[in-house]
Design a protein around this motif. Structure first.
Motif, mmCIF file in Angstrom:
data_model
loop_
_atom_site.group_PDB
_atom_site.id
_atom_site.type_symbol
_atom_site.label_atom_id
_atom_site.label_comp_id
_atom_site.label_asym_id
_atom_site.label_seq_id
_atom_site.Cartn_x
_atom_site.Cartn_y
_atom_site.Cartn_z
ATOM 1 N N LEU A 158 0.763 -1.381 0.145
ATOM 2 C CA LEU A 158 -0.017 -0.053 -0.003
ATOM 3 C C LEU A 158 1.026 1.206 0.627
ATOM 4 C CD1 LEU A 158 -2.924 1.576 0.519
ATOM 5 C CD2 LEU A 158 -2.516 0.830 2.599
ATOM 6 N N ILE A 159 2.058 1.057 1.003
ATOM 7 C CA ILE A 159 2.562 2.404 0.878
ATOM 8 C C ILE A 159 3.800 2.822 -0.735
ATOM 9 C CG2 ILE A 159 5.216 3.489 2.455
ATOM 10 C CD1 ILE A 159 3.955 1.931 4.870
ATOM 11 N N ALA A 160 4.108 1.569 -0.973
ATOM 12 C CA ALA A 160 4.093 1.791 -2.602
ATOM 13 C C ALA A 160 3.655 2.588 -2.896
ATOM 14 C CB ALA A 160 5.414 0.760 -3.113
ATOM 15 N N GLN A 161 2.246 1.615 -3.144
ATOM 16 C CA GLN A 161 1.250 2.096 -3.939
ATOM 17 C C GLN A 161 0.946 3.821 -3.936
ATOM 18 O OE1 GLN A 161 -1.971 -0.589 -3.220
ATOM 19 N NE2 GLN A 161 -1.006 -1.549 -5.065
ATOM 20 N N VAL A 162 1.108 4.583 -2.716
ATOM 21 C CA VAL A 162 0.717 5.945 -2.201
ATOM 22 C C VAL A 162 1.925 7.008 -3.063
ATOM 23 C CG1 VAL A 162 0.006 7.235 -0.936
ATOM 24 C CG2 VAL A 162 -1.353 4.701 -0.761
ATOM 25 N N SER A 163 3.018 5.819 -2.534
ATOM 26 C CA SER A 163 3.583 6.493 -2.827
ATOM 27 C C SER A 163 4.580 6.929 -4.376
ATOM 28 C CB SER A 163 5.256 6.247 -1.683
ATOM 29 O OG SER A 163 5.814 5.011 -1.876
ATOM 30 N N ALA A 164 4.546 5.458 -4.884
ATOM 31 C CA ALA A 164 4.445 5.942 -6.487
ATOM 32 C C ALA A 164 6.153 6.130 -6.480
ATOM 33 C CB ALA A 164 3.966 7.394 -7.021
#
Length: 479
Positions: A158-164
């Motif tokens: 989720l953090i990887a997706q949000v932080s791009a």
């Protein structure tokens, strides 16, 4: 006032902070944290500032502890919590300190965000060896699959997706998650500690290892400990008068979720199960099967709902692949290997393997003894949790400074003597200064370390002398 009453008064010494002195210590510690953030940059001056910051914080924390353990009205529990917030502030926006594991989390999250299994595919394979995310990871872990459970895998994704893929945003988001874990610890500690809440907050929450590794390093141990301790507090609270089944089930569920971050939290289910068996007057085996069933249900649910599957089961021993010099079970292998090398024999790896097996057996034995004593009422549940986790850490295949928190926090909460708390504090202080604030490998920077520590020791020594003169009460003679 009688002579006997006078004799029972606590004796104020020149090494114990006065009520006004605790505020000086709070701001001295804050100054140390600000200096510590400088260690994230390069150069001897930055390192010296970081080392001095470490020393100032440890000194301030230790002197605060003398006031707490002496039973003085200040600092209060609220004051300690506010000090924790103040000391955490600069570390929340600093680059990762003391460890590069946070960059491994970011890379594993990107692997998961691409639809790959982070428990089967390492960052270099999943992202390419030349990817920026991979280059930031420590060399050994660049192509090592994630050893963490599916709950944390979902957080990483989720953090990887949000932080791009932005590392700065990713670091900040991981810190937010670990601060939420720390908030759960702060919530649980006073509820588990009871009357000794102030001492437990000082030793278990405000201590330097928490600041270094749960905040500055943002290790997922914060989330694991937070869920585990909150679940334990809820579950044991449900057993105080009879058995309140719904809160008990909720607490057990939280502990099972903690084990979906890192598996060692699972031992809390054994402690809670033993407490339940003792409350019901027997049925230890049946209760144990129930706890195992609850963990199995939660594991299946999290693994399926996150879409990460059960690959995490295969890699639970990944962290133990490193021959940790801090692990006592490895000392046997290092010693025999060193002797063998004198005669041209390479025995180190084999003997380390033997030491690990012995450690597992001893840990199982210690856990069995502690749970048996808890069942018989000779050890309370919180102390049992601390002792069991201490066995897991000290007899496990790898020891990291932040692993000590698994045992230190529960033991800080346990109804132990002031002497035991003082000894635990000494262990924390030693490990807080043992590892330099440099994140990652510091080989080739030995000269900087020597100069940095020399300057840091001078600064801390001067600060100690100043604090003794300006913020510590003068001794009072006894009548």
């Amino acid at each position: 006032m009688s002579l006997s009453a006078i004799d029972r008064r606590p004796i104020t010494t020149s090494a114990t902070p006065s009520s006004g002195g605790v505020d000086v210590l709070r701001w001295t510690g804050f100054g140390g944290v600000v200096l510590l953030t400088g260690a994230a940059w390069t150069g001897t001056v930055a390192l010296a500032a970081g080392v001095a910051g470490v020393g100032l914080l440890v000194l301030s924390w230790a002197l605060l502890g003398r006031s707490v353990l002496a039973g003085r009205p200040r600092p209060s529990a609220r004051w300690l919590k506010r000090t924790l917030v103040l000391w955490c502030g600069p570390l929340l926006v600093a680059p990762p300190l003391f460890s590069l594991d946070l960059y491994s989390y970011l890379a594993q999250g990107e692997v998961a965000a691409r639809g790959l299994d982070p428990n089967a595919v390492g960052p270099a394979t999943g992202l390419g060896a030349t990817a920026d995310a991979v280059q930031r990871v420590g060399g050994y872990w660049q192509d090592t699959p994630s050893p963490y459970g599916p709950l944390f895998g979902a957080v990483e994704r989720l953090i990887a997706q949000v932080s791009a893929g932005d590392p700065v945003v990713g670091v900040l988001l991981h810190r937010v998650v670990e601060v939420l874990g720390l908030a759960l610890i702060v919530w649980a500690v006073p509820r588990l500690a009871g009357a000794s809440g102030r001492a437990a907050l000082w030793l278990g929450v405000l201590n330097p290892l928490v600041l270094w590794h749960l905040v500055a390093g943002a290790h997922n141990d914060s989330l694991m400990l937070g869920l585990m301790l909150a679940g334990t507090a809820v579950a044991l609270g449900a057993l105080r008068e009879g058995v309140d089944w719904w809160p008990l089930a909720f607490g057990v569920g939280l502990i099972a979720l903690a084990a979906e971050v890192k598996l060692p939290a699972l031992v809390a289910l054994a402690v809670v199960g033993t407490a339940l068996a003792r409350r019901r007057g027997g049925g230890f085996v049946l209760v144990g099967l129930g706890m195992a069933g609850a963990f199995l249900v939660v594991s299946v649910g999290v693994s399926v709902l996150t879409g990460l599957g059960f690959g995490w089961v295969r890699v639970l021993g990944t962290s133990g692949l490193v021959a940790s010099w801090m692990a006592p079970t490895n000392w046997f292998g290092f010693a025999i290997g060193g002797i063998g090398s004198l005669f041209g024999a390479d025995l180190t790896t084999t003997m380390i393997g033997v030491g690990k097996v012995v450690g597992y057996v001893l840990a199982a034995g210690v856990i069995a003894v502690v749970l048996h004593r808890q069942l018989r009422g000779r050890v309370d549940a919180v102390t049992a949790l601390g002792l069991v986790l201490a066995a897991v850490v000290l007899l496990g295949p790898v020891v990291q400074p932040w692993y000590l928190l698994w045992a230190v926090v529960p033991l800080a909460v346990a109804p132990v003597t002031t002497l035991v708390r003082a000894r635990l504090a000494a262990v924390v202080a030693v490990f807080a200064v043992l590892v330099p604030p440099l994140a990652g490998n510091f080989s080739g920077r030995v000269g900087q370390l020597v100069v940095g520590y020399a300057v840091g020791i001078l600064v801390v020594g001067a600060a100690f002398l100043l604090l003794r003169r300006k913020s510590i009460e003068k001794p009072r003679s006894r009548v």
